[in-house]
Design a protein around this motif. Sequence first.
Motif, mmCIF file in Angstrom:
data_model
loop_
_atom_site.group_PDB
_atom_site.id
_atom_site.type_symbol
_atom_site.label_atom_id
_atom_site.label_comp_id
_atom_site.label_asym_id
_atom_site.label_seq_id
_atom_site.Cartn_x
_atom_site.Cartn_y
_atom_site.Cartn_z
ATOM 1 N N GLU A 23 31.706 43.400 30.615
ATOM 2 C CA GLU A 23 31.277 43.008 31.955
ATOM 3 C C GLU A 23 31.501 41.518 32.193
ATOM 4 O OE1 GLU A 23 27.251 44.362 32.431
ATOM 5 O OE2 GLU A 23 27.837 46.458 32.164
ATOM 6 N N MET A 24 31.210 40.702 31.186
ATOM 7 C CA MET A 24 31.418 39.263 31.334
ATOM 8 C C MET A 24 32.894 38.956 31.581
ATOM 9 S SD MET A 24 28.857 37.862 28.346
ATOM 10 C CE MET A 24 29.579 36.236 28.304
ATOM 11 N N LEU A 25 33.778 39.603 30.845
ATOM 12 C CA LEU A 25 35.205 39.361 31.002
ATOM 13 C C LEU A 25 35.711 39.862 32.356
ATOM 14 C CD1 LEU A 25 36.391 40.258 27.389
ATOM 15 C CD2 LEU A 25 36.207 37.967 28.404
ATOM 16 N N GLU A 26 35.186 40.976 32.826
ATOM 17 C CA GLU A 26 35.596 41.505 34.132
ATOM 18 C C GLU A 26 35.134 40.608 35.277
ATOM 19 O OE1 GLU A 26 34.004 45.460 34.132
ATOM 20 O OE2 GLU A 26 35.633 46.244 32.897
ATOM 21 N N ASP A 27 33.984 39.967 35.123
ATOM 22 C CA ASP A 27 33.437 39.107 36.173
ATOM 23 C C ASP A 27 34.034 37.706 36.179
ATOM 24 O OD1 ASP A 27 31.804 41.136 37.031
ATOM 25 O OD2 ASP A 27 30.006 40.391 36.033
ATOM 26 N N GLU A 28 34.742 37.319 35.138
ATOM 27 C CA GLU A 28 35.238 35.950 35.008
ATOM 28 C C GLU A 28 36.071 35.471 36.197
ATOM 29 O OE1 GLU A 28 35.861 32.124 33.703
ATOM 30 O OE2 GLU A 28 34.304 33.575 33.221
ATOM 31 N N PRO A 29 36.999 36.245 36.768
ATOM 32 C CA PRO A 29 37.761 35.739 37.915
ATOM 33 C C PRO A 29 36.877 35.322 39.089
ATOM 34 C CG PRO A 29 38.818 37.685 37.030
ATOM 35 C CD PRO A 29 37.497 37.556 36.333
ATOM 36 N N ARG A 30 35.830 36.086 39.360
ATOM 37 C CA ARG A 30 34.919 35.707 40.455
ATOM 38 C C ARG A 30 34.245 34.378 40.168
ATOM 39 N NH1 ARG A 30 31.635 41.153 41.043
ATOM 40 N NH2 ARG A 30 30.399 39.916 39.625
ATOM 41 N N TYR A 31 33.845 34.177 38.915
ATOM 42 C CA TYR A 31 33.167 32.933 38.571
ATOM 43 C C TYR A 31 34.131 31.755 38.530
ATOM 44 C CZ TYR A 31 29.122 35.795 37.954
ATOM 45 O OH TYR A 31 28.089 36.666 38.192
#
Length: 101
Positions: A23-31
Amino acid sequence: MPEFVTMDEIAKRLEDKPQIIKEMLEDEPRYQIARAIIAERTRRGWNQGTLARKARLTQAQVSRLERGRIGNFATVTKALDALDLKLEIKPKQRETRHFPR
């Protein structure tokens, strides 16, 4: 006083929780987008209200963007335009990960 934890200790604690890592890796572009908006806004000395006015957004929309809650791409575009930033898309680079997949 809160316990000091190193990144290695965090990684070790997360080894048995691959879903969290995923989940952290999937959310990285948004962050990454959120961090870029915050960095440029603060570099300019603007508060969220100033960015909102210049981008023709509400302060609440800017706040959501800066928390990585990107609901509408047009909102992102307005904020980036107001900050004279552009979004570039490029192929992923293979990374060596220290976390399990």
